[in-house]
Design a protein around this motif. Structure first.
Motif, mmCIF file in Angstrom:
data_model
loop_
_atom_site.group_PDB
_atom_site.id
_atom_site.type_symbol
_atom_site.label_atom_id
_atom_site.label_comp_id
_atom_site.label_asym_id
_atom_site.label_seq_id
_atom_site.Cartn_x
_atom_site.Cartn_y
_atom_site.Cartn_z
ATOM 1 N N MET A 9 0.526 -1.597 0.260
ATOM 2 C CA MET A 9 0.090 0.175 -0.268
ATOM 3 C C MET A 9 0.803 1.107 -0.535
ATOM 4 S SD MET A 9 -2.852 1.747 -0.686
ATOM 5 C CE MET A 9 -4.008 0.025 0.450
ATOM 6 N N LYS A 10 1.991 1.232 0.346
ATOM 7 C CA LYS A 10 2.614 2.250 0.637
ATOM 8 C C LYS A 10 3.184 2.929 -0.762
ATOM 9 C CE LYS A 10 3.034 2.873 6.016
ATOM 10 N NZ LYS A 10 4.118 3.758 7.044
ATOM 11 N N TYR A 78 9.264 0.592 7.050
ATOM 12 C CA TYR A 78 9.728 0.594 7.928
ATOM 13 C C TYR A 78 9.447 1.499 9.732
ATOM 14 C CZ TYR A 78 10.777 -2.850 4.773
ATOM 15 O OH TYR A 78 11.052 -4.107 4.098
ATOM 16 N N THR A 79 9.240 2.925 8.686
ATOM 17 C CA THR A 79 9.016 3.791 9.699
ATOM 18 C C THR A 79 8.166 5.240 9.655
ATOM 19 O OG1 THR A 79 10.885 5.512 11.275
ATOM 20 C CG2 THR A 79 10.549 5.140 8.923
ATOM 21 N N ASP A 80 7.776 5.861 10.318
ATOM 22 C CA ASP A 80 6.979 6.991 10.285
ATOM 23 C C ASP A 80 7.275 8.098 10.133
ATOM 24 O OD1 ASP A 80 4.180 5.030 9.423
ATOM 25 O OD2 ASP A 80 3.962 5.498 11.412
ATOM 26 N N MET A 81 8.973 7.757 10.424
ATOM 27 C CA MET A 81 9.465 9.575 10.642
ATOM 28 C C MET A 81 10.648 10.173 9.441
ATOM 29 S SD MET A 81 8.930 9.723 13.417
ATOM 30 C CE MET A 81 7.960 9.331 15.191
ATOM 31 N N TYR A 82 9.636 9.734 8.533
ATOM 32 C CA TYR A 82 10.451 10.403 7.423
ATOM 33 C C TYR A 82 10.790 11.900 7.400
ATOM 34 C CZ TYR A 82 11.742 11.911 2.421
ATOM 35 O OH TYR A 82 12.506 12.744 1.642
ATOM 36 N N LEU A 83 9.700 12.565 7.854
ATOM 37 C CA LEU A 83 10.103 13.941 7.939
ATOM 38 C C LEU A 83 10.472 14.216 8.988
ATOM 39 C CD1 LEU A 83 6.220 15.177 7.750
ATOM 40 C CD2 LEU A 83 8.260 15.335 5.981
ATOM 41 N N GLU A 84 10.699 13.755 10.127
ATOM 42 C CA GLU A 84 11.813 13.611 11.570
ATOM 43 C C GLU A 84 12.862 13.533 11.320
ATOM 44 O OE1 GLU A 84 11.621 15.080 14.428
ATOM 45 O OE2 GLU A 84 9.498 15.847 14.177
ATOM 46 N N LEU A 85 13.502 13.151 10.303
ATOM 47 C CA LEU A 85 14.532 12.814 9.699
ATOM 48 C C LEU A 85 15.085 13.284 8.442
ATOM 49 C CD1 LEU A 85 14.046 8.314 9.516
ATOM 50 C CD2 LEU A 85 15.686 9.442 11.106
ATOM 51 N N SER A 86 14.082 13.801 7.336
ATOM 52 C CA SER A 86 14.334 14.650 6.673
ATOM 53 C C SER A 86 15.104 16.047 7.504
ATOM 54 C CB SER A 86 13.028 15.007 5.826
ATOM 55 O OG SER A 86 13.430 13.268 5.052
ATOM 56 N N GLN A 87 14.303 16.403 8.560
ATOM 57 C CA GLN A 87 15.247 17.670 9.319
ATOM 58 C C GLN A 87 15.975 17.431 9.965
ATOM 59 O OE1 GLN A 87 11.242 19.979 11.209
ATOM 60 N NE2 GLN A 87 12.756 19.473 13.402
ATOM 61 N N THR A 88 16.111 16.289 10.552
ATOM 62 C CA THR A 88 17.624 16.375 11.325
ATOM 63 C C THR A 88 18.802 16.566 9.878
ATOM 64 O OG1 THR A 88 16.614 14.947 12.590
ATOM 65 C CG2 THR A 88 18.947 14.657 12.077
ATOM 66 N N LEU A 89 18.199 15.970 8.865
ATOM 67 C CA LEU A 89 19.257 15.871 7.770
ATOM 68 C C LEU A 89 19.906 16.922 7.597
ATOM 69 C CD1 LEU A 89 18.503 12.856 5.552
ATOM 70 C CD2 LEU A 89 20.491 12.821 7.299
ATOM 71 N N ARG A 90 18.721 17.957 7.786
ATOM 72 C CA ARG A 90 19.159 19.395 6.802
ATOM 73 C C ARG A 90 19.127 19.918 8.066
ATOM 74 N NH1 ARG A 90 13.758 19.548 5.425
ATOM 75 N NH2 ARG A 90 13.496 20.834 7.247
ATOM 76 N N HIS A 91 19.455 19.992 8.847
ATOM 77 C CA HIS A 91 19.566 20.863 10.553
ATOM 78 C C HIS A 91 21.490 20.802 10.478
ATOM 79 C CE1 HIS A 91 15.552 21.770 12.425
ATOM 80 N NE2 HIS A 91 15.546 22.269 11.431
ATOM 81 N N LEU A 92 21.240 19.143 10.367
ATOM 82 C CA LEU A 92 22.485 18.948 10.859
ATOM 83 C C LEU A 92 23.575 18.834 9.850
ATOM 84 C CD1 LEU A 92 21.986 15.159 12.459
ATOM 85 C CD2 LEU A 92 23.131 17.272 13.565
ATOM 86 N N SER A 93 23.466 19.467 8.863
ATOM 87 C CA SER A 93 24.011 19.752 7.535
ATOM 88 C C SER A 93 24.065 20.938 7.043
ATOM 89 C CB SER A 93 23.615 18.940 5.670
ATOM 90 O OG SER A 93 23.838 19.639 4.816
ATOM 91 N N HIS A 94 23.410 21.621 7.495
ATOM 92 C CA HIS A 94 23.989 23.062 6.958
ATOM 93 C C HIS A 94 24.972 23.613 8.338
ATOM 94 C CE1 HIS A 94 19.705 24.376 5.450
ATOM 95 N NE2 HIS A 94 20.432 23.420 4.843
ATOM 96 N N ARG A 95 24.834 22.650 9.967
ATOM 97 C CA ARG A 95 25.858 23.089 10.650
ATOM 98 C C ARG A 95 27.662 22.603 10.611
ATOM 99 N NH1 ARG A 95 20.596 21.925 14.878
ATOM 100 N NH2 ARG A 95 19.806 23.643 14.342
ATOM 101 N N ARG A 96 27.306 21.742 9.647
ATOM 102 C CA ARG A 96 27.938 20.288 8.691
ATOM 103 C C ARG A 96 28.107 19.758 10.260
ATOM 104 N NH1 ARG A 96 32.649 23.495 5.252
ATOM 105 N NH2 ARG A 96 30.777 23.782 3.244
ATOM 106 N N LEU A 144 20.922 3.837 15.818
ATOM 107 C CA LEU A 144 20.051 2.815 15.271
ATOM 108 C C LEU A 144 19.198 3.276 15.758
ATOM 109 C CD1 LEU A 144 19.679 -0.163 13.863
ATOM 110 C CD2 LEU A 144 19.816 -1.307 16.577
ATOM 111 N N ILE A 145 17.789 2.859 14.849
ATOM 112 C CA ILE A 145 16.407 3.024 14.583
ATOM 113 C C ILE A 145 15.828 1.924 13.874
ATOM 114 C CG2 ILE A 145 14.645 4.633 13.510
ATOM 115 C CD1 ILE A 145 16.126 6.604 12.960
ATOM 116 N N GLN A 146 14.736 1.338 15.381
ATOM 117 C CA GLN A 146 13.910 0.338 14.559
ATOM 118 C C GLN A 146 12.249 1.079 14.624
ATOM 119 O OE1 GLN A 146 14.724 -2.739 17.944
ATOM 120 N NE2 GLN A 146 16.156 -3.241 16.699
ATOM 121 N N THR A 147 11.220 0.972 13.444
ATOM 122 C CA THR A 147 10.301 1.376 13.329
ATOM 123 C C THR A 147 10.472 2.922 13.841
ATOM 124 O OG1 THR A 147 9.122 -0.586 13.891
ATOM 125 C CG2 THR A 147 7.957 1.171 14.428
#
Length: 211
Positions: A9-10, A78-96, A144-147
């Protein structure tokens, strides 16, 4: 609904994703630009080098958008946290701020991941950014992230034995590739040298947009 049905479905949802439609439209436009460049080659008064440079830049942009689309599709069962993970990557990337985040999928990772500190907390951008803050006791290891849960941090991953083509890629990238070569896990990595975000899947690294 069982796990297989949810996954199907997803993936169907991914088929109508705006990101997929954007990639398709941009690829079609790129094909037209390449065809125009071919026609220009027959005109001695036109130089196609400028067009080729534009095509190269457009292709890089399309690649980044496509990577976001496939990252979502690979993660969504496998996880519903795509938006949280995307935001994390964006912030970490900008701060190097360097980072290494493992999302477990079907395969067990027990034999490949040397566990660090137990966390057992819901996935959140704030928590992930604090873990990878420079100087944090856990910032050099992998999360390590599970679900939808952060299981542990400060984990050690197996390194790839393959030579990395890009000299700017370091130990984090070798670790991301190493685990992706041994399992179906998806690994997010941010370079502290360049801020570039990538994901590793099935033994390959793919760039991600963080703008």
């Amino acid at each position: 609904m069982d796990g297989t049905g949810a996954s199907q479905m997803k993936w169907q949802d991914c088929d109508v994703s705006p990101m997929k439609l954007q990639v398709e439209q941009e690829l079609k436009q790129l094909v037209h630009e390449i065809e125009d460049s071919l026609l220009s080659m027959n005109n001695e008064n036109q130089c196609v080098l400028g067009k080729l440079d534009q095509i190269k830049q457009r292709l890089s942009s399309i690649e980044a958008t496509a990577a976001s689309f496939y990252l979502y599709c690979y993660l969504s069962p496998y996880t519903d946290m795509y938006l949280e993970l995307s935001q994390t990557l964006r912030h970490l990337s900008h701060r190097r701020h360097g980072a290494l985040i493992v999302i477990q999928r079907m395969d067990s990772l027990d034999q490949w991941v040397y566990r660090g500190t137990q966390i057992d907390a819901a996935v959140s951008s704030t928590l992930l950014e604090s873990i990878f803050y420079p100087g944090s006791p856990l910032h050099d290891g992998a999360v390590l992230i599970q679900t939808n849960s952060i299981v542990s941090a400060g984990n050690v991953l197996p390194l790839s034995e393959n030579r990395l083509a890009d000299a700017n890629l370091g130990t984090r990238h070798r670790a991301a590739l190493g685990l992706s070569e041994r399992s179906d896990a998806l690994i997010l990595v941010v370079s502290e040298e360049t801020g570039q975000a990538r994901f590793a899947y099935q033994g390959r690294l793919y760039p991600l947009p963080t703008g």
